[in-house]
Design a protein around this motif. Structure first.
Motif, mmCIF file in Angstrom:
data_model
loop_
_atom_site.group_PDB
_atom_site.id
_atom_site.type_symbol
_atom_site.label_atom_id
_atom_site.label_comp_id
_atom_site.label_asym_id
_atom_site.label_seq_id
_atom_site.Cartn_x
_atom_site.Cartn_y
_atom_site.Cartn_z
ATOM 1 N N GLN A 1 5.770 19.965 -7.717
ATOM 2 C CA GLN A 1 4.506 20.691 -7.774
ATOM 3 C C GLN A 1 4.674 22.128 -7.285
ATOM 4 O OE1 GLN A 1 5.226 17.754 -6.442
ATOM 5 N NE2 GLN A 1 3.571 16.252 -6.677
ATOM 6 N N GLU A 2 5.561 22.345 -6.320
ATOM 7 C CA GLU A 2 5.814 23.693 -5.819
ATOM 8 C C GLU A 2 6.645 24.496 -6.817
ATOM 9 O OE1 GLU A 2 4.455 24.990 -3.091
ATOM 10 O OE2 GLU A 2 3.377 23.098 -2.854
ATOM 11 N N ALA B 1 11.822 10.885 -6.100
ATOM 12 C CA ALA B 1 11.512 11.692 -7.280
ATOM 13 C C ALA B 1 10.956 13.049 -6.856
ATOM 14 C CB ALA B 1 10.502 10.968 -8.163
ATOM 15 N N PRO B 2 11.276 14.099 -7.586
ATOM 16 C CA PRO B 2 10.733 15.420 -7.251
ATOM 17 C C PRO B 2 9.208 15.478 -7.254
ATOM 18 C CG PRO B 2 12.604 15.668 -8.724
ATOM 19 C CD PRO B 2 12.295 14.186 -8.661
ATOM 20 N N ASP B 3 8.556 14.565 -7.988
ATOM 21 C CA ASP B 3 7.093 14.579 -8.015
ATOM 22 C C ASP B 3 6.476 13.629 -6.984
ATOM 23 O OD1 ASP B 3 7.697 12.136 -9.155
ATOM 24 O OD2 ASP B 3 6.430 12.415 -10.936
ATOM 25 N N SER B 4 7.270 13.164 -6.013
ATOM 26 C CA SER B 4 6.768 12.266 -4.969
ATOM 27 C C SER B 4 5.631 12.915 -4.192
ATOM 28 C CB SER B 4 7.905 11.912 -4.004
ATOM 29 O OG SER B 4 7.397 11.370 -2.794
ATOM 30 N N SER B 5 4.522 12.219 -4.087
ATOM 31 C CA SER B 5 3.369 12.763 -3.362
ATOM 32 C C SER B 5 3.619 12.782 -1.856
ATOM 33 C CB SER B 5 2.114 11.944 -3.676
ATOM 34 O OG SER B 5 2.266 10.590 -3.257
ATOM 35 N N LEU C 1 5.844 15.724 -1.096
ATOM 36 C CA LEU C 1 5.006 16.927 -1.170
ATOM 37 C C LEU C 1 4.197 17.102 0.100
ATOM 38 C CD1 LEU C 1 3.753 19.335 -2.711
ATOM 39 C CD2 LEU C 1 2.073 17.701 -3.657
ATOM 40 N N SER C 2 3.724 15.991 0.681
ATOM 41 C CA SER C 2 2.903 16.105 1.891
ATOM 42 C C SER C 2 3.725 16.633 3.063
ATOM 43 C CB SER C 2 2.275 14.754 2.244
ATOM 44 O OG SER C 2 3.225 13.855 2.802
ATOM 45 N N ILE C 3 5.022 16.288 3.127
ATOM 46 C CA ILE C 3 5.875 16.842 4.180
ATOM 47 C C ILE C 3 5.977 18.352 4.022
ATOM 48 C CG2 ILE C 3 8.207 16.906 5.131
ATOM 49 C CD1 ILE C 3 8.595 14.044 4.225
ATOM 50 N N TRP C 4 6.347 18.783 2.834
ATOM 51 C CA TRP C 4 6.508 20.213 2.541
ATOM 52 C C TRP C 4 5.200 20.972 2.783
ATOM 53 C CZ3 TRP C 4 10.636 23.164 0.377
ATOM 54 C CH2 TRP C 4 10.282 24.404 -0.148
ATOM 55 N N ALA D 1 0.818 -1.219 0.000
ATOM 56 C CA ALA D 1 0.000 0.000 0.000
ATOM 57 C C ALA D 1 0.852 1.271 0.000
ATOM 58 C CB ALA D 1 -0.924 -0.010 1.222
ATOM 59 N N PHE D 2 2.175 1.108 -0.108
ATOM 60 C CA PHE D 2 3.092 2.255 -0.007
ATOM 61 C C PHE D 2 4.132 2.178 -1.126
ATOM 62 C CE2 PHE D 2 1.463 1.100 4.129
ATOM 63 C CZ PHE D 2 1.034 2.305 4.663
ATOM 64 N N PRO D 3 3.705 2.351 -2.359
ATOM 65 C CA PRO D 3 4.627 2.131 -3.489
ATOM 66 C C PRO D 3 5.786 3.116 -3.569
ATOM 67 C CG PRO D 3 2.551 3.092 -4.239
ATOM 68 C CD PRO D 3 2.350 2.698 -2.810
ATOM 69 N N GLU D 4 5.713 4.253 -2.878
ATOM 70 C CA GLU D 4 6.810 5.229 -2.937
ATOM 71 C C GLU D 4 7.925 4.925 -1.942
ATOM 72 O OE1 GLU D 4 6.082 9.425 -3.313
ATOM 73 O OE2 GLU D 4 3.963 9.069 -3.723
ATOM 74 N N TYR D 5 7.682 4.050 -0.979
ATOM 75 C CA TYR D 5 8.670 3.813 0.068
ATOM 76 C C TYR D 5 10.016 3.294 -0.453
ATOM 77 C CZ TYR D 5 6.167 4.935 4.338
ATOM 78 O OH TYR D 5 5.567 5.604 5.357
ATOM 79 N N PRO D 6 10.035 2.397 -1.456
ATOM 80 C CA PRO D 6 11.342 1.938 -1.943
ATOM 81 C C PRO D 6 12.241 3.070 -2.440
ATOM 82 C CG PRO D 6 9.626 0.442 -2.678
ATOM 83 C CD PRO D 6 8.930 1.616 -2.061
#
Length: 448
Positions: A434-435, A87-91, A94-97, A74-79
């Protein structure tokens, strides 16, 4: 930057934000509720400081050598965090920022509202202002240590903020220090309402000590830590390790309280692995962390446990004992506690040449863990001892391992062994794409 209107602060329902501000800051109860709303946002599941699977605690643990991947279905970005190939487009990045700048925006809104209000007592106004300024400084501290220099947003002027460029890391730190010094002057030594999920003078002083540690201003580190340890009877190192993370623990300097219908911490939900719903837990403790514990360390017994067996055996953090409950909270998520202060001062004392004082501080922590006193007696050995104790004592708390590796210059040595793709540019997370798309004055970190 992601911004939200004042309506989200408190449950009032006027037609627009100007009316909201007028209503909120004409009432001490509503002004206090607005500040409490910021604390609630810090605990929010998607918040950078929340302890959740989206937080700095978990994500930097994955980026460092603290956490291994357990189940990322359920966490495909973790690797990508694990491999330091974010990746700069990591969601998630983005949520941290976004969650951090959301906190900053709300802090600025409250500060402007308090400054314009004539209906709030000066005592309460100073207390609330001190809390909010310290929260903003804490937020910027985390942003700077994740991304380097970032835009210093100090007002609610959206037109200006939307095109703000990055300030230098040095300028950011200068503002963080000024804010925390101001907060120390404004805040009372007691906790508002007697609850450690609010900031008091000693919490702001402790945060200032942490900042001076990162600035390597060793004399001020020792001064600020000693001020908290020597002048406050509110804090003590608890002998029972199972009590450390309880709500309003006497070791806690600042905690975040669960809000809403949730009675558990996000940390407990993120780290405690159960055979049912195990797919909700993407991480387990790394083999390197497990083997770093000495035999007989009580922290291993009380703060770590296992799931599975044989080749499926996994170790997970058990500092928080409750994974899920709707009962009133008995545990609070800990942001800062007294044990960290002893280790901060130990490091400063080594740098100042007070080796016996450093030994004393290290032994406070080792003694509580049931270990023999350190036999380190040279500056190098004592620094190594401090750093080992920080790794063992503060694991899975607010990103300490990741930040320690970077600030001590050890990241490349250790993380290049973890995987061959490591580069020094990985020491900073990417500015969210995104920013960058919304603000042409933002620039990307090197390597992305």
């Amino acid at each position: 930057m992601t911004c939200f209107s004042c309506e989200e602060f408190v449950e009032v329902d006027p037609p627009n934000s100007r009316v909201v501000s007028a209503v909120v800051y004409q009432s001490e109860n509503l002004a206090t509720a607005a500040v409490d709303g910021i604390y609630h946002r810090l605990f929010n599941f998607s918040g950078f400081a929340s302890g959740s699977v989206n937080s700095i605690t978990v994500l930097t643990g994955v980026s460092s050598d603290e956490l291994d991947l357990y189940n990322t279905l359920a966490f495909p970005e973790y690797p990508f965090f694990y491999d330091n190939t974010i990746a700069p487009d990591s969601s998630i990045n983005l949520s941290i920022w976004s969650s951090a700048y959301n906190i900053i925006y709300h802090c600025n809104t409250v500060l402007e509202g308090l400054a314009a209000s004539h209906a709030i007592s000066e005592t309460l106004k100073q207390q609330l202002k001190g809390e909010v300024i310290a929260i903003r400084a804490f937020t910027y501290f985390n942003l700077v240590n994740l991304y380097g220099g970032v835009p210093l947003i100090l007002s609610t002027d959206y037109t200006t903020n939307a095109l703000a460029s990055r300030d230098s890391k040095e300028k950011c730190y200068q503002k963080i220090i000024v804010d925390l010094e101001t907060a120390v002057d404004l805040l009372a030594p007691e906790y508002r309402d007697g609850i450690r999920s609010h900031l008091n003078r000693y919490a702001a002083t402790a945060l200032l000590a942490r900042v001076y540690l990162y600035q390597e201003d060793w004399s001020l580190v020792e001064e600020k830590v000693s001020e908290v340890i020597n002048t406050s009877s509110q804090y003590t190192i608890l002998n029972n390790l199972d009590d450390v993370f309880l709500a309003n623990s006497e070791e806690a300097i600042w905690q975040l309280a669960p809000v809403g219908t949730t009675g558990h911490t996000n940390d407990g939900a993120a780290f405690i692995i159960r055979s049912v719903n195990y797919f909700l837990n993407p991480v387990a403790l790394s083999d390197g962390l497990i083997t770093a514990f000495e035999s007989g360390d009580h922290r291993f017994e009380h703060w770590i446990t296992t799931v599975g067996e044989g080749s499926n055996l996994a170790y997970y953090a058990y500092k928080y004992k409750i994974r899920f409950t709707i009962d009133p909270p008995s545990e609070y998520s800990t942001v800062f506690r007294l044990a960290e202060l002893y280790l901060i001062r130990a490091e400063a004392r080594v740098q100042l040449g007070d080796l016996s004082g450093a030994q004393d501080d290290i032994n406070v922590i080792r003694g509580r863990a049931g270990l023999s006193f350190t036999n380190a007696n040279t500056s190098k050995d004592l620094l190594d001892a401090v750093r080992k104790e920080r790794r063992i004592e503060l694991f899975t708390e607010q990103g300490h391992r990741w930040f320690d590796l970077i600030r001590t210059g050890k990241a490349s040595d250790i993380l290049s062994v973890k995987h061959g793709s490591w580069s020094e540019t990985n020491e900073k997370y990417p500015i969210p794409e995104q920013e960058l798309a919304k603000n042409p004055n933002l620039t990307q970190n090197e390597g992305y």
